[in-house]
Each structure stands twice: as structure tokens, then as C-alpha cells.
Write an enzyme that holds these catalytic residues in place. Structure first.
Site, PDB file in Angstrom:
ATOM      1  N   CYS A 111      40.764  47.647  13.800  1.00  0.00           N
ATOM      2  CA  CYS A 111      41.813  48.590  14.164  1.00  0.00           C
ATOM      3  C   CYS A 111      41.213  49.925  14.586  1.00  0.00           C
ATOM      4  O   CYS A 111      41.501  50.436  15.667  1.00  0.00           O
ATOM      5  CB  CYS A 111      42.781  48.790  12.994  1.00  0.00           C
TER       6      CYS A 111
ATOM      7  N   ASP B 192      53.954  49.936  13.770  1.00  0.00           N
ATOM      8  CA  ASP B 192      52.637  50.558  13.621  1.00  0.00           C
ATOM      9  C   ASP B 192      52.697  51.756  12.683  1.00  0.00           C
ATOM     10  O   ASP B 192      51.749  52.032  11.948  1.00  0.00           O
ATOM     11  CB  ASP B 192      52.098  50.980  14.991  1.00  0.00           C
TER      12      ASP B 192
ATOM     13  N   TYR C 160      44.391  57.702  22.217  1.00  0.00           N
ATOM     14  CA  TYR C 160      43.279  56.875  21.742  1.00  0.00           C
ATOM     15  C   TYR C 160      42.050  56.964  22.636  1.00  0.00           C
ATOM     16  O   TYR C 160      40.955  56.544  22.220  1.00  0.00           O
ATOM     17  CB  TYR C 160      43.757  55.432  21.551  1.00  0.00           C
TER      18      TYR C 160
ATOM     19  N   TYR D 213      40.990  50.319  18.785  1.00  0.00           N
ATOM     20  CA  TYR D 213      41.907  51.213  19.494  1.00  0.00           C
ATOM     21  C   TYR D 213      41.126  52.214  20.354  1.00  0.00           C
ATOM     22  O   TYR D 213      41.582  52.588  21.436  1.00  0.00           O
ATOM     23  CB  TYR D 213      42.803  51.946  18.500  1.00  0.00           C
TER      24      TYR D 213
ATOM     25  N   GLU E 120      45.261  41.485  14.298  1.00  0.00           N
ATOM     26  CA  GLU E 120      45.565  42.472  15.337  1.00  0.00           C
ATOM     27  C   GLU E 120      46.261  41.805  16.516  1.00  0.00           C
ATOM     28  O   GLU E 120      47.237  42.331  17.063  1.00  0.00           O
ATOM     29  CB  GLU E 120      44.280  43.167  15.811  1.00  0.00           C
TER      30      GLU E 120
END
Length: 220
Positions: free
Chosen positions: A135, A44, A165, A139, A208
Site C-alpha cells: 500500500c 479507503d 500520491y 501508491y 490490494e
């Protein structure tokens, strides 16, 4: 309905596969094997480097100064905050920034990041935003949901990730992205064009899911 909500609804199966992936469920439960999370987090970090480049491409593709500033905020959020979170967590495993940055990119990392960059290079700002959206906003949704379910308790080894997040700062960033996407859609989106935008969004969701699966497969 915002463009993001429309895309999310029309790509319902892909969105659910991504945001409810087994990797996410195990992360929330605290049962995800540490090697899986380690591999994911390093990948990541490498992903975010390319994502920052995609936001930088957004500056070039922006039709207005306001759009340029929004793209720049995305670059800064990654370089000044998200990458540091990854370094902080990896440091506990004896990995410094140089070790992370020199790690080899896994195939799903390359596939996803190059897809996003290609969407922006071949298209315009709306195409790039559609590729970025899963993304950025996904998240935020995952973090908020896991936190609301009490998964950010101290005993969860992945609580730091969830809290990041779920934080108001990241939630605000995601809300800003949705508003930015809507503003671009108001200028550029047509009924004829929508299927292409949806296709980009769906593909990003599938990538993803592949990214989570990459982490889940790294059990050794």
C-alpha cells in the site's frame, strides 16, 4: 538490491495485477465511473483508520526508539494528511466526515485491514512492514507513473488524487518506508525466514487488487 525491490521482483505477477489494475488504468485515463471512485474513496478512508492502528501497533512492536518514531510518523501522515484529502474530495459530493466514518465497511476492506493487523499481531515488526509495504510504496509508484504519463491534467476528474500520491511529500514518505524496511531486514531477515515475508507481501498485493476490484464493481 533493497528488500522491497527483491519482494517486488519475486511477487512480480501479484505486483503487476495490483499496480496495473483496470481501476488504476481507468482512473489515470479519467474514464473511471464516478460511483466506482466514490465507493473506493469512502472505503479507503475506513481502510486508513485501520492502517493507522497498524502503524500504532508498529510502535509497540518496534525494537528501538528510532523505529518507534518511524511508526509514529506513519500514524501522523494518515491522521493529519491522507484522511483530510479524502474528506476534501468527499465534501464535493455532499458527504461530511461523520457520514464517511459511519459508512459500513465492505468485505474487501475488512479482509485487507484485518490481514495487516493480524500479520503485525502474530509476528514482529518485519512481518508488519511486509504487510504495509504494498500500500505505502505501491501508491507512490502508481501516482508517479500516472503523473509521468500526463494523467494529472486538469480535465481528469481524478487529478487531485494522482497529484497527491505523485507529490514529493508522498514520494519521500515511500522512500523513507523502503529505507526503514531495509533497516529492519538487516537485523531480522534470514534466508530461512524470507519465504514467509514474501508470502505476506504477496497476500497484501492480492488484497490490494481485490480492493480496486471492489471499487470497480460499484457501478450503481
Amino acid at each position: 538490491m533493497s528488500l522491497f525491490e527483491r519482494l517486488k521482483a519475486d511477487a512480480g505477477p501479484q505486483w503487476a495485477d495490483y499496480t496495473r489494475h483496470a481501476f488504476v488504468q481507468q482512473l489515470g485515463a479519467g474514464t473511471l465511473p464516478l460511483p466506482c471512485f466514490k465507493h473506493y474513496l469512502v472505503q479507503d478512508y475506513l481502510f486508513l483508520i485501520q492502517f493507522a492502528r497498524a502503524y500504532a501497533l508498529g510502535v509497540y512492536k518496534s525494537p528501538s526508539v528510532a523505529d518507534m518514531r518511524q511508526s509514529l510518523e506513519g500514524v501522523k501522515a494518515i491522521l493529519d494528511e491522507e484522511l483530510d484529502l479524502h474528506v476534501e474530495m468527499c465534501r464535493g459530493w455532499g458527504m461530511d466526515r461523520e457520514m464517511i466514518e459511519t459508512a459500513p465497511e465492505d468485505t474487501p476492506t475488512m479482509a485487507y485491514t484485518r490481514f495487516v493487523l493480524d500479520a503485525g499481531m502474530a509476528g514482529d515488526l518485519l512481518d508488519l512492514q511486509a504487510a504495509l509495504a504494498p500500500c505505502v510504496v505501491g501508491y507512490a509508484e502508481i501516482g508517479a507513473r500516472l503523473a509521468s504519463e500526463g494523467c494529472d491534467i486538469d480535465s481528469n476528474p481524478y487529478a487531485r488524487w494522482i497529484r497527491e500520491y505523485a507529490s514529493e511529500g508522498y514520494q519521500e514518505l515511500a522512500r523513507g518506508f523502503v529505507a526503514w524496511l531495509d533497516g529492519t531486514a538487516n537485523q531480522m531477515l534470514t534466508d530461512h525466514r524470507y519465504p514467509r515475508v514474501l508470502s505476506i507481501f504477496e497476500k497484501a498485493c492480492r488484497l490490494e487488487s481485490d480492493f480496486w476490484q471492489m471499487g470497480l464493481n460499484a457501478k450503481a
